[in-house]
Motif scaffolding. Structure first.
Motif, mmCIF file in Angstrom:
data_model
loop_
_atom_site.group_PDB
_atom_site.id
_atom_site.type_symbol
_atom_site.label_atom_id
_atom_site.label_comp_id
_atom_site.label_asym_id
_atom_site.label_seq_id
_atom_site.Cartn_x
_atom_site.Cartn_y
_atom_site.Cartn_z
ATOM 1 N N ILE A 93 -3.779 -1.223 -9.238
ATOM 2 C CA ILE A 93 -3.939 -1.740 -7.873
ATOM 3 C C ILE A 93 -2.817 -2.723 -7.550
ATOM 4 O O ILE A 93 -2.243 -2.683 -6.457
ATOM 5 N N LEU A 94 -2.488 -3.596 -8.496
ATOM 6 C CA LEU A 94 -1.397 -4.550 -8.287
ATOM 7 C C LEU A 94 -0.077 -3.811 -8.063
ATOM 8 O O LEU A 94 0.711 -4.180 -7.189
ATOM 9 N N SER A 95 0.149 -2.756 -8.825
ATOM 10 C CA SER A 95 1.366 -1.964 -8.664
ATOM 11 C C SER A 95 1.424 -1.345 -7.269
ATOM 12 O O SER A 95 2.456 -1.409 -6.588
ATOM 13 N N LEU A 96 0.312 -0.754 -6.835
ATOM 14 C CA LEU A 96 0.246 -0.168 -5.491
ATOM 15 C C LEU A 96 0.468 -1.241 -4.429
ATOM 16 O O LEU A 96 1.232 -1.041 -3.482
ATOM 17 N N TYR A 97 -0.166 -2.375 -4.600
ATOM 18 C CA TYR A 97 -0.027 -3.491 -3.666
ATOM 19 C C TYR A 97 1.443 -3.914 -3.541
ATOM 20 O O TYR A 97 1.964 -4.074 -2.446
ATOM 21 N N ASN A 98 2.102 -4.068 -4.683
ATOM 22 C CA ASN A 98 3.499 -4.499 -4.679
ATOM 23 C C ASN A 98 4.399 -3.486 -3.971
ATOM 24 O O ASN A 98 5.279 -3.869 -3.194
ATOM 25 N N ILE A 99 4.175 -2.226 -4.210
ATOM 26 C CA ILE A 99 4.985 -1.180 -3.571
ATOM 27 C C ILE A 99 4.761 -1.177 -2.066
ATOM 28 O O ILE A 99 5.711 -1.156 -1.279
ATOM 29 N N LEU A 100 3.501 -1.200 -1.656
ATOM 30 C CA LEU A 100 3.202 -1.102 -0.227
ATOM 31 C C LEU A 100 3.575 -2.360 0.549
ATOM 32 O O LEU A 100 3.975 -2.267 1.703
ATOM 33 N N THR A 101 3.479 -3.525 -0.074
ATOM 34 C CA THR A 101 3.920 -4.728 0.642
ATOM 35 C C THR A 101 5.437 -4.736 0.806
ATOM 36 O O THR A 101 5.940 -5.252 1.801
ATOM 37 N N LYS A 102 6.150 -4.140 -0.140
ATOM 38 C CA LYS A 102 7.599 -4.003 0.014
ATOM 39 C C LYS A 102 7.938 -3.072 1.178
ATOM 40 O O LYS A 102 9.007 -3.186 1.772
ATOM 41 N N LEU A 103 7.024 -2.152 1.482
ATOM 42 C CA LEU A 103 7.216 -1.249 2.619
ATOM 43 C C LEU A 103 6.817 -1.916 3.934
ATOM 44 O O LEU A 103 6.918 -1.300 4.993
ATOM 45 N N GLY A 104 6.328 -3.147 3.864
ATOM 46 C CA GLY A 104 6.020 -3.899 5.070
ATOM 47 C C GLY A 104 4.557 -3.930 5.472
ATOM 48 O O GLY A 104 4.214 -4.480 6.516
ATOM 49 N N TYR A 105 3.673 -3.355 4.665
ATOM 50 C CA TYR A 105 2.251 -3.384 4.998
ATOM 51 C C TYR A 105 1.669 -4.774 4.766
ATOM 52 O O TYR A 105 2.005 -5.448 3.802
ATOM 53 N N LYS A 106 0.785 -5.185 5.657
ATOM 54 C CA LYS A 106 0.022 -6.422 5.499
ATOM 55 C C LYS A 106 -1.276 -6.086 4.760
ATOM 56 O O LYS A 106 -1.694 -4.939 4.712
ATOM 57 N N LYS A 107 -1.920 -7.112 4.209
ATOM 58 C CA LYS A 107 -3.124 -6.919 3.414
ATOM 59 C C LYS A 107 -4.199 -6.132 4.177
ATOM 60 O O LYS A 107 -4.799 -5.201 3.634
ATOM 61 N N GLU A 108 -4.431 -6.497 5.430
ATOM 62 C CA GLU A 108 -5.466 -5.816 6.231
ATOM 63 C C GLU A 108 -5.111 -4.342 6.439
ATOM 64 O O GLU A 108 -5.970 -3.476 6.415
ATOM 65 N N GLU A 109 -3.825 -4.077 6.638
ATOM 66 C CA GLU A 109 -3.369 -2.699 6.820
ATOM 67 C C GLU A 109 -3.553 -1.895 5.535
ATOM 68 O O GLU A 109 -3.893 -0.713 5.585
ATOM 69 N N LEU A 110 -3.327 -2.540 4.408
ATOM 70 C CA LEU A 110 -3.491 -1.870 3.119
ATOM 71 C C LEU A 110 -4.932 -1.406 2.921
ATOM 72 O O LEU A 110 -5.171 -0.289 2.472
ATOM 73 N N ILE A 111 -5.866 -2.285 3.235
ATOM 74 C CA ILE A 111 -7.282 -1.949 3.070
ATOM 75 C C ILE A 111 -7.622 -0.741 3.929
ATOM 76 O O ILE A 111 -8.238 0.222 3.452
ATOM 77 N N GLU A 112 -7.199 -0.770 5.180
ATOM 78 C CA GLU A 112 -7.469 0.341 6.093
ATOM 79 C C GLU A 112 -6.786 1.627 5.609
ATOM 80 O O GLU A 112 -7.373 2.703 5.623
ATOM 81 N N LEU A 113 -5.548 1.492 5.141
ATOM 82 C CA LEU A 113 -4.791 2.643 4.645
ATOM 83 C C LEU A 113 -5.494 3.291 3.452
ATOM 84 O O LEU A 113 -5.641 4.513 3.399
ATOM 85 N N VAL A 114 -5.941 2.478 2.514
ATOM 86 C CA VAL A 114 -6.623 2.997 1.325
ATOM 87 C C VAL A 114 -7.934 3.669 1.715
ATOM 88 O O VAL A 114 -8.228 4.794 1.279
ATOM 89 N N ILE A 115 -8.723 3.024 2.546
ATOM 90 C CA ILE A 115 -10.009 3.593 2.989
ATOM 91 C C ILE A 115 -9.790 4.927 3.682
ATOM 92 O O ILE A 115 -10.468 5.917 3.385
ATOM 93 N N ASN A 116 -8.855 4.973 4.614
ATOM 94 C CA ASN A 116 -8.597 6.215 5.358
ATOM 95 C C ASN A 116 -8.128 7.340 4.443
ATOM 96 O O ASN A 116 -8.552 8.481 4.586
ATOM 97 N N ASN A 117 -7.270 7.015 3.488
ATOM 98 C CA ASN A 117 -6.788 8.026 2.565
ATOM 99 C C ASN A 117 -7.872 8.511 1.622
ATOM 100 O O ASN A 117 -7.940 9.702 1.290
ATOM 101 N N LEU A 118 -8.757 7.614 1.194
ATOM 102 C CA LEU A 118 -9.880 8.033 0.358
ATOM 103 C C LEU A 118 -10.827 8.953 1.117
ATOM 104 O O LEU A 118 -11.335 9.921 0.553
ATOM 105 N N LYS A 119 -11.051 8.650 2.385
ATOM 106 C CA LYS A 119 -11.917 9.512 3.215
ATOM 107 C C LYS A 119 -11.315 10.902 3.341
ATOM 108 O O LYS A 119 -12.034 11.901 3.305
ATOM 109 N N GLU A 120 -10.003 10.969 3.514
ATOM 110 C CA GLU A 120 -9.326 12.267 3.641
ATOM 111 C C GLU A 120 -9.411 13.077 2.347
ATOM 112 O O GLU A 120 -9.404 14.304 2.380
ATOM 113 N N MET A 121 -9.453 12.396 1.209
ATOM 114 C CA MET A 121 -9.494 13.078 -0.082
ATOM 115 C C MET A 121 -10.864 13.684 -0.387
ATOM 116 O O MET A 121 -10.969 14.590 -1.188
ATOM 117 N N SER A 122 -11.927 13.157 0.228
ATOM 118 C CA SER A 122 -13.275 13.649 -0.092
ATOM 119 C C SER A 122 -13.628 14.906 0.640
ATOM 120 O O SER A 122 -13.152 15.356 1.551
#
Length: 122
Positions: A93-122
């Motif tokens: 999770i820390l690795s993912l966080y570090n990569i995505l924050t380097k891409l400019g995502y904010k913490k709130e955006e990360l949470i939404e991004l992860v949730i949305n992607n998990l929903k798409e995977m199910s």
């Protein structure tokens, strides 16, 4: 089956990581007997001394234990396995966080991004 190892990290530590993943994913069941050092060394394409060093490290970390005449076994302590599983998840999770924050995502955006992607995977 031999593995491709990273030349920048000692092979025995890479073996430790591989076996840890096999334990937390339950590919190696709690309490199950491991193959002999020689058989495992052959499976991974490494020297038996390297395999012995990796297995000794896993024993030191209480993920394996030896019985003098019977061989090595995966711990049946589910708490140890679950703790390791959680530690590995935190590192990923820390690795993912570090990569995505380097891409400019904010913490709130990360949470939404992860949730949305998990929903798409199910």
């Amino acid at each position: 089956m031999s593995f491709e190892f990273d030349n920048n990290k000692p092979i025995y530590l890479q073996l430790v990581d591989i076996i840890k993943l096999k334990i937390i994913s339950k590919e190696l069941k709690p309490g199950s007997k491991l193959s002999s050092v020689r058989d495992m060394a052959q499976e991974f394409g490494v020297n038996p001394n390297t395999m012995q060093r990796a297995l000794s490290e896993l024993e030191r970390e209480n993920l394996l234990y030896s019985q003098r005449t019977s061989g090595r076994f995966v711990t049946d302590n589910e708490d140890n396995i679950n703790q390791l599983r959680e530690e590995v998840a935190k590192v990923e999770i820390l690795s993912l966080y570090n990569i995505l924050t380097k891409l400019g995502y904010k913490k709130e955006e990360l949470i939404e991004l992860v949730i949305n992607n998990l929903k798409e995977m199910s």
